[in-house]
Every structure is written in C-alpha cells, then in structure tokens.
Design a protein around this motif. Structure first.
Motif, PDB file in Angstrom:
ATOM      1  N   GLU A   1     -28.011  32.313 122.734  1.00  0.00           N
ATOM      2  CA  GLU A   1     -28.494  33.679 122.747  1.00  0.00           C
ATOM      3  C   GLU A   1     -29.937  33.721 123.225  1.00  0.00           C
ATOM      4  O   GLU A   1     -30.723  32.821 122.944  1.00  0.00           O
TER       5      GLU A   1
ATOM      6  N   GLY B   1     -37.595  45.334 115.972  1.00  0.00           N
ATOM      7  CA  GLY B   1     -37.037  44.096 115.422  1.00  0.00           C
ATOM      8  C   GLY B   1     -38.023  43.156 114.780  1.00  0.00           C
ATOM      9  O   GLY B   1     -38.729  43.534 113.846  1.00  0.00           O
ATOM     10  N   PRO B   2     -38.093  41.917 115.282  1.00  0.00           N
ATOM     11  CA  PRO B   2     -38.902  40.884 114.648  1.00  0.00           C
ATOM     12  C   PRO B   2     -40.397  41.219 114.566  1.00  0.00           C
ATOM     13  O   PRO B   2     -41.097  40.686 113.718  1.00  0.00           O
TER      14      PRO B   2
ATOM     15  N   PRO C   1     -34.527  31.176 119.322  1.00  0.00           N
ATOM     16  CA  PRO C   1     -34.402  31.934 118.077  1.00  0.00           C
ATOM     17  C   PRO C   1     -34.764  31.047 116.882  1.00  0.00           C
ATOM     18  O   PRO C   1     -34.386  29.883 116.827  1.00  0.00           O
TER      19      PRO C   1
ATOM     20  N   GLY D   1     -36.219  36.205 117.022  1.00  0.00           N
ATOM     21  CA  GLY D   1     -34.834  36.490 116.671  1.00  0.00           C
ATOM     22  C   GLY D   1     -33.964  36.451 117.922  1.00  0.00           C
ATOM     23  O   GLY D   1     -34.341  35.872 118.939  1.00  0.00           O
ATOM     24  N   THR D   2     -32.819  37.113 117.815  1.00  0.00           N
ATOM     25  CA  THR D   2     -31.944  37.269 118.974  1.00  0.00           C
ATOM     26  C   THR D   2     -31.642  38.759 119.098  1.00  0.00           C
ATOM     27  O   THR D   2     -31.709  39.508 118.123  1.00  0.00           O
TER      28      THR D   2
ATOM     29  N   GLY E   1     -28.863  40.087 119.481  1.00  0.00           N
ATOM     30  CA  GLY E   1     -27.685  40.388 118.686  1.00  0.00           C
ATOM     31  C   GLY E   1     -28.001  40.720 117.237  1.00  0.00           C
ATOM     32  O   GLY E   1     -27.326  41.525 116.607  1.00  0.00           O
ATOM     33  N   GLN E   2     -29.068  40.117 116.714  1.00  0.00           N
ATOM     34  CA  GLN E   2     -29.468  40.382 115.330  1.00  0.00           C
ATOM     35  C   GLN E   2     -29.935  41.814 115.159  1.00  0.00           C
ATOM     36  O   GLN E   2     -29.904  42.355 114.072  1.00  0.00           O
ATOM     37  N   TYR E   3     -30.438  42.397 116.222  1.00  0.00           N
ATOM     38  CA  TYR E   3     -31.060  43.715 116.141  1.00  0.00           C
ATOM     39  C   TYR E   3     -30.304  44.775 116.925  1.00  0.00           C
ATOM     40  O   TYR E   3     -30.862  45.797 117.285  1.00  0.00           O
TER      41      TYR E   3
END
Length: 116
Positions: A16, A51-52, A87, A109-110, A112-114
C-alpha cells in the motif's frame, strides 16, 4: 520456484502507498488575473490536513520545509519523499508558521486506513 516468483509478484502488488494526510501545493500561486506569484523561497504550502497529520498541529497555510532531514523545496520533492516512506514509519516534519519553525512527529499510514 515458479510459485515463489508468483508470491513475490503478489506481495509487491499489494504494497500500500504511504499516506501522511498532507495536501500541499508548490510555492507558486496562480493569481486571479492568470499571472503567478512566487511567494515562497522554498517548501510547500499546506492546503489541507487529514488522517495521520490531524493531531500533529500542522494547519492549512503552514509551509513544509523538511521531512526527516530531507529539505522540501517543491511539490515534487514532497511527493518523492512521501513515496519513499513505508506505512508505520514515524517521520519528523519541519514546518514554518508566521516566521517560526516547528518540528512534529507523524506516523505514516495508508490511504486505505483513512478511506482514500
């Protein structure tokens, strides 16, 4: 041996992309009359924070100057730097706001996480 090669191909496809949640723009701004105004000597202006990066303290309008020890002089520098991350990495982001410099930690992060 053939099966091992397939597993390696599949694993590399699944990697990712790293995501830090900072949308930035170059220091060149297009004015309403169609001309440009180069207002930053270096760095990238933050357009949005997601996100992050939400808890980092970075806000819209800040200027990203470095990621870890790598100077950021343009949008291309920033993209290249982010794509070299993985990530889970914890990075140090140096930015300026109103002539003051700050450094914060962000865990990569990725998308996809967000939900990206």
């Amino acid at each position: 041996e053939e099966r091992e090669r397939e597993q390696v191909k599949t694993a590399s496809k699944k990697r990712e992309k790293p995501y830090v949640g900072l949308e930035v723009v170059d220091g060149m701004v297009r004015l309403k009359d169609g001309t440009t105004n180069d207002y930053l000597p270096s760095g990238c202006k933050v357009r949005s924070v997601k996100g992050p990066s939400l808890e980092s303290g970075i806000i819209e309008g800040d200027v990203i100057l470095a990621v870890d020890t790598i100077p950021i002089g343009s949008l291309a520098d920033f993209r290249k730097c982010v794509l070299s991350l993985s990530p889970g990495d914890i990075i140090q982001v140096t930015y300026s706001r109103r002539s003051q410099q700050y450094t914060v930690s962000i865990r990569v992060g990725t998308a996809g996480q967000y939900g990206k």
